[in-house]
Design an enzyme around this catalytic site. Sequence first.
Site, PDB file in Angstrom:
ATOM      1  N   CYS A  42      13.683  10.872   6.670  1.00 35.55           N
ATOM      2  CA  CYS A  42      13.513  10.551   8.096  1.00 35.55           C
ATOM      3  C   CYS A  42      14.786  10.795   8.889  1.00 35.55           C
ATOM      4  O   CYS A  42      14.719  11.170  10.046  1.00 35.55           O
ATOM      5  CB  CYS A  42      13.004   9.131   8.266  1.00 35.55           C
ATOM      6  SG  CYS A  42      14.015   7.930   7.392  1.00 35.55           S
ATOM      7  N   GLU A  57       9.596   1.805  10.908  1.00 31.06           N
ATOM      8  CA  GLU A  57      10.677   2.776  10.706  1.00 31.06           C
ATOM      9  C   GLU A  57      10.009   4.136  10.767  1.00 31.06           C
ATOM     10  O   GLU A  57       9.284   4.519   9.854  1.00 31.06           O
ATOM     11  CB  GLU A  57      11.337   2.508   9.347  1.00 31.06           C
ATOM     12  CG  GLU A  57      12.808   2.871   9.346  1.00 31.06           C
ATOM     13  CD  GLU A  57      13.043   4.273   8.865  1.00 31.06           C
ATOM     14  OE1 GLU A  57      12.668   5.211   9.618  1.00 31.06           O
ATOM     15  OE2 GLU A  57      13.574   4.444   7.760  1.00 31.06           O
ATOM     16  N   LYS A  63       0.855  -1.188   0.000  1.00 30.79           N
ATOM     17  CA  LYS A  63       0.000   0.000   0.000  1.00 30.79           C
ATOM     18  C   LYS A  63       0.889   1.234   0.000  1.00 30.79           C
ATOM     19  O   LYS A  63       1.457   1.630   1.014  1.00 30.79           O
ATOM     20  CB  LYS A  63      -0.916   0.008   1.234  1.00 30.79           C
ATOM     21  CG  LYS A  63      -1.897   1.166   1.213  1.00 30.79           C
ATOM     22  CD  LYS A  63      -1.696   1.980   2.476  1.00 30.79           C
ATOM     23  CE  LYS A  63      -2.215   3.359   2.465  1.00 30.79           C
ATOM     24  NZ  LYS A  63      -1.731   4.268   1.477  1.00 30.79           N
ATOM     25  N   GLU A 122       9.371  16.412  14.390  1.00 28.46           N
ATOM     26  CA  GLU A 122       9.955  16.239  13.058  1.00 28.46           C
ATOM     27  C   GLU A 122       9.280  17.218  12.098  1.00 28.46           C
ATOM     28  O   GLU A 122       8.067  17.156  11.893  1.00 28.46           O
ATOM     29  CB  GLU A 122       9.717  14.797  12.601  1.00 28.46           C
ATOM     30  CG  GLU A 122      10.407  14.465  11.305  1.00 28.46           C
ATOM     31  CD  GLU A 122      10.258  12.994  10.945  1.00 28.46           C
ATOM     32  OE1 GLU A 122       9.159  12.443  11.128  1.00 28.46           O
ATOM     33  OE2 GLU A 122      11.240  12.414  10.461  1.00 28.46           O
TER      34      GLU A 122
HETATM   35  P1  ADP Z   1       4.182  10.439   6.234  1.00 25.34           P
HETATM   36  O1  ADP Z   1       3.436  11.681   6.600  1.00 25.34           O
HETATM   37  O2  ADP Z   1       5.624  10.435   6.590  1.00 25.34           O
HETATM   38  O3  ADP Z   1       3.867   9.870   4.888  1.00 25.34           O
HETATM   39  P2  ADP Z   1       2.243   8.792   7.501  1.00 25.34           P
HETATM   40  O4  ADP Z   1       2.547   8.013   8.700  1.00 25.34           O
HETATM   41  O5  ADP Z   1       1.154   9.786   7.538  1.00 25.34           O
HETATM   42  O6  ADP Z   1       3.648   9.393   7.210  1.00 25.34           O
HETATM   43  O7  ADP Z   1       1.949   7.851   6.263  1.00 25.34           O
HETATM   44  C1  ADP Z   1       2.757   6.744   5.918  1.00 25.34           C
HETATM   45  C2  ADP Z   1       1.886   5.668   5.332  1.00 25.34           C
HETATM   46  O8  ADP Z   1       0.969   5.229   6.333  1.00 25.34           O
HETATM   47  C3  ADP Z   1       1.037   6.098   4.146  1.00 25.34           C
HETATM   48  O9  ADP Z   1       0.997   5.045   3.200  1.00 25.34           O
HETATM   49  C4  ADP Z   1      -0.328   6.309   4.767  1.00 25.34           C
HETATM   50  O10 ADP Z   1      -1.388   6.133   3.864  1.00 25.34           O
HETATM   51  C5  ADP Z   1      -0.338   5.216   5.811  1.00 25.34           C
HETATM   52  N1  ADP Z   1      -1.297   5.434   6.895  1.00 25.34           N
HETATM   53  C6  ADP Z   1      -1.826   6.605   7.325  1.00 25.34           C
HETATM   54  N2  ADP Z   1      -2.708   6.397   8.336  1.00 25.34           N
HETATM   55  C7  ADP Z   1      -2.725   5.055   8.561  1.00 25.34           C
HETATM   56  C8  ADP Z   1      -3.411   4.206   9.486  1.00 25.34           C
HETATM   57  N3  ADP Z   1      -4.257   4.691  10.374  1.00 25.34           N
HETATM   58  N4  ADP Z   1      -3.163   2.883   9.442  1.00 25.34           N
HETATM   59  C9  ADP Z   1      -2.272   2.377   8.561  1.00 25.34           C
HETATM   60  N5  ADP Z   1      -1.606   3.115   7.659  1.00 25.34           N
HETATM   61  C10 ADP Z   1      -1.816   4.439   7.646  1.00 25.34           C
END
Ligand code: ADP
Length: 504
Positions: free
Chosen positions: A311, A277, A202, A408
């Site tokens: 990161c 990570e 995903k 961050e």
């Molecule tokens: P960043 O802002 O660094 O991309 P996020 O943690 O918001 O970090 O997103 C990283 C990934 O996690 C994306 O693929 C996002 O769609 C997914 N994501 C966001 N919310 C959730 C959730 N509640 N459960 C699982 N995956 C999620």
Amino acid sequence: MTITIKTPEPRSEGARAFLARRQKQILIDGVWRDAGSGQRFETFDPASGRLLAELAEATASDVDEAVASASAALTSKEWKGMTPSARGKLLWKIAELIDAHVEELAELETLDQGKSFRTGRFGEIPASAEQFRYFAGFCTKILGTTIPTSIAYQPEGREIFAYTTREPVGVVAAITPWNSPMLMAAMKLAPALAAGCTVVLKPAEETSLTAIRLVELMLEAGLPKGVVNLVTGFGEVVGAALTAHPDVDKVAFTGSTEVGKLIVSAAQGNLKKLTLELGGKSPAIVMPDADMALAIPGIARGIFSNSGQVCVAGSRVYAHRAVYEEVVDGLSKAAAALTLGHGLDTGTDLGPLVNRKQADRVAGFIAEGRSEGAEITSGGNQTGEFGTFFEPTVVTSVRPDMRMMREEIFGPVVAVTPFDHPEEAIAYANDSPYGLAGSVWTQDLSSAHRLAARVKAGTIWINCHSYFSPELPKGGHKQSGWGYENGAPGLENYLETKTVCAVI
Ligand code: ADP
């Protein structure tokens, strides 16, 4: 700073053809199809505002099908029955196809994410191929052990024979972020496949294009159906469904600490294995004897590359008072010398941030810091026609309790603080909930290794920052994560051990 954006067309045939197929689909059991709901969402070039593609917006029922496909593939003749040597060759072939499409993939990454073409073309896309090459070698070297035991009670005349085997952990949900989309996907797919797992990938909703193209190339390489499934869509829907799914055995996640914590809760149901990570707030300690010809450009690259959306970005610099002015001045000049523009324009050093929301967020940190007394010595402004760019920024007069020093920022912002004694620098460096990475800049061997031992982080660089290679384990201490990617520990995360103990 004004930025002129042409709307450059990608040069490669491949990228043009990929974008011409405007509506993208999800992949389940080897078949590309629309999301069950028929819904789509749009993805844009953050520099020019141009619509790039419409992506299938998957929901929980698509996730169910993707997981069922991955579960079935786990024991399929085509995958479980594939010899380790054939699996290794398949991974190597994927690497070759990535290399053969490097221009196209780099252009797609630039258009979707914003990064400079050079970063993708000479950095992240070849590094993605290297992930597959590195883990290809492991396929034929996943070994158990025979173990002499001390069990004393076997029946008369019998013996104990005990050994271990290694098994794939099962169905892996790979959830990736938007900062280095292709590389983050490769870092999960390569070890998962080397171990014999199957995957539901995903990608981040902001940047799904190279994941789609990568999966197309994996099928072209001969990956059996169902081994990798791809579902595009939103984190709260697709990501949440995957992390709560009872038939997903492991989640490999890169992203924010906030979402990492949500995943820990969601994974409780079937106690999924997790590799997380997460965020970072990496310090760079500059000692008075540092080689400034290395330190200034190295620290500048460590924070400004990919517009700080890294990161491990070295966002907190602690410079010994003897060199503090030189460091502030050097970094400010390095920041001012960087050219902002469209990532596909030659001469661009820094592209936009991934979207307006992220640029607004960075601007919020700067405005708040300013109001609390922080001083900007270079940059500090949000810019570009769509407000998606942020100037590389150097900040001084910060205090450890400021939000910009604790959270961050994920933007091109570095704060520089003076120190008088190494113990003070160590205390500053460790004053963070994060422990992802850090760097130490000195020509004194003893001081380098003493500092490396004292800074709490998963990676310490000496006289460099953000140096990666598939051989080097990468992971976070403290709230920067669980587990490691890359190197032998990176493969371990995708394997279970089975002990067999027999009376013979
Ligand atoms: P960043 O802002 O660094 O991309 P996020 O943690 O918001 O970090 O997103 C990283 C990934 O996690 C994306 O693929 C996002 O769609 C997914 N994501 C966001 N919310 C959730 C959730 N509640 N459960 C699982 N995956 C999620």
